[in-house]
Design an enzyme around this catalytic site. Structure first.
Site, mmCIF file in Angstrom:
data_model
loop_
_atom_site.group_PDB
_atom_site.id
_atom_site.type_symbol
_atom_site.label_atom_id
_atom_site.label_comp_id
_atom_site.label_asym_id
_atom_site.label_seq_id
_atom_site.Cartn_x
_atom_site.Cartn_y
_atom_site.Cartn_z
ATOM 1 N N HIS A 110 49.516 8.048 -24.644
ATOM 2 C CA HIS A 110 50.229 8.602 -23.497
ATOM 3 C C HIS A 110 49.993 7.708 -22.282
ATOM 4 O O HIS A 110 48.954 7.060 -22.158
ATOM 5 C CB HIS A 110 49.755 10.024 -23.195
ATOM 6 C CG HIS A 110 50.612 10.737 -22.184
ATOM 7 N ND1 HIS A 110 51.921 11.096 -22.436
ATOM 8 C CD2 HIS A 110 50.361 11.132 -20.898
ATOM 9 C CE1 HIS A 110 52.435 11.706 -21.379
ATOM 10 N NE2 HIS A 110 51.512 11.736 -20.423
ATOM 11 N N CYS A 150 57.239 9.336 -22.301
ATOM 12 C CA CYS A 150 56.237 8.878 -21.327
ATOM 13 C C CYS A 150 56.346 7.392 -21.010
ATOM 14 O O CYS A 150 56.392 6.992 -19.842
ATOM 15 C CB CYS A 150 54.831 9.243 -21.797
ATOM 16 S SG CYS A 150 54.250 8.355 -23.263
ATOM 17 N N HIS A 199 54.578 11.793 -14.681
ATOM 18 C CA HIS A 199 54.697 11.453 -16.105
ATOM 19 C C HIS A 199 55.682 12.382 -16.796
ATOM 20 O O HIS A 199 56.077 13.429 -16.259
ATOM 21 C CB HIS A 199 53.330 11.501 -16.792
ATOM 22 C CG HIS A 199 52.783 12.891 -16.979
ATOM 23 N ND1 HIS A 199 52.066 13.271 -18.082
ATOM 24 C CD2 HIS A 199 52.837 14.009 -16.180
ATOM 25 C CE1 HIS A 199 51.697 14.541 -17.980
ATOM 26 N NE2 HIS A 199 52.140 15.006 -16.840
#
Length: 363
Positions: A325, A277, A337
């Protein structure tokens, strides 16, 4: 080259060689990152032969916990990798200074020796005695002035030699300290890697217990949960407040990130064939000419925070209370993402996960 210089040069070369090994993929280390959550243990009970909706919800919750824990460990791993690069560069620079300092010290010693030999040739007599013995007093006085200048230069030379020796001692101490950090970080990084692999393996084992039809139902359940979260987020009217246009660099970051759609998630990866990520977001902004921290947690700590209603394409949305994240906002309530292992870079709803906040790399 003297034996002392050869020894230091050999030590410096050894340091650089060792750094080359430590800098190789899977071998660069640093200080500990956040401790992974203990709630996502890797032990998974076997599923019943036919999974009910309740069973699948339990599986979904367990998988979410496992992947979240892996994401936290991945952030620690990436932080270790970045710190190790910096530490390694510092050791290389210190090794260069040690070699240069030793060369300077050898030169200063040679000059000091030459000055001492010159004084010895004069017999070391006091100025008064040399004046009385001189055939030409005026010539002696001129020479005495030059001698005094030489004495002052010699004192300066000795002072510089002493400072250079002190610098070399400090360089050696600094290099030793950095080396110890790398060695200590090796264990931290290895532990993070073990944790990642353990959690991912547990998640894969859990999924493998499902029949094909159950896996399909699980995917539908995961999509439903994400869609419900997105709908609830949009229901707050937040999208009506978001009207800011992307900056030039923000557009470039969005273009880079969206061009990676379909590439696999791989923990610790930052392109070009795979991403995690924060690898995706950091590379997107690097491509736009604005380097940012490598990990989602450091992106949250170091980059300027922006109110959600002021968000614009290119901004980074940080998710979960532990900032484990990150995604890049692309506009119209959507993000791009790298979700988790087993998935690919994709578009998703910005509100499909718990939002911690928003940061702007080019604020």
């Amino acid at each position: 080259m003297g034996t002392g210089k050869r020894g230091l040069l050999a030590a410096a070369v050894a340091v650089v060689c060792a750094i080359t090994v430590l800098g190789a993929p899977g071998a660069a280390f640093a200080a500990p990152g956040p401790t992974p959550s203990p709630t996502a243990g890797a032990t998974t009970p076997p599923l019943p032969s036919t999974a009910s909706d309740k069973d699948l919800e339990a599986v979904r919750t367990k998988l979410e916990a496992l992947y979240h824990d892996a994401a936290v460990a991945t952030d620690a791993y990436n932080a270790a990798e970045e710190a190790a690069k910096k530490q390694s560069a510092e050791i290389v620079e210190l090794a260069r200074k040690i070699v240069a300092g030793q060369a300077k010290l050898d030169d200063l010693k040679n000059r000091a020796g030459a000055a001492a030999r010159a004084q010895y040739r004069t017999g070391g007599l006091p100025d008064e005695a040399q004046l009385m013995l001189s055939d030409d007093p005026s010539e002696f006085l001129d020479g005495a002035g030059r001698v005094r200048q030489g004495e002052r230069a010699t004192k300066g030379l000795i002072g510089e030699l002493s400072r250079t020796q002190q610098d070399l001692v400090q360089y050696s101490k600094d290099a030793s300290a950095q080396w110890k950090k790398l060695e200590a970080g090796r264990k931290t990084k290895a532990a993070a890697q073990k944790r990642i692999e353990k959690q991912i393996s547990a998640a894969e084992k859990l999924r493998s217990q499902l029949e094909k039809e159950e896996k399909e139902r699980l995917e539908q359940l995961e999509a439903k949960v994400a869609q419900e979260a997105q709908t609830a987020w949009l229901g707050t009217g937040v999208l009506d407040e978001i009207k800011s246009a992307a900056s030039v660099q923000g557009k470039q970051a969005v273009q880079f990130a969206t061009a990676q759609i379909g590439k696999p998630y791989v923990w610790g990866a930052e392109g070009p064939k795979a991403f995690d990520c924060s690898g995706l977001t950091s590379e997107a902004w690097r491509s736009a000419g604005r380097p940012i921290p490598r990990t989602s947690q450091e992106q949250w700590k170091q980059l300027p925070h922006i109110a959600i209603e002021d968000m614009r394409p290119g901004d980074l949305i940080i998710y979960f209370d532990d900032a484990s994240h990150v995604a890049l906002y692309v506009g119209d309530g959507s993000i791009v993402h790298a979700p988790r292992p087993g998935r690919t870079v994709t578009l998703a709803g910005a509100g499909s996960m718990p939002i911690l906040g928003v940061v702007r790399p080019d604020a």
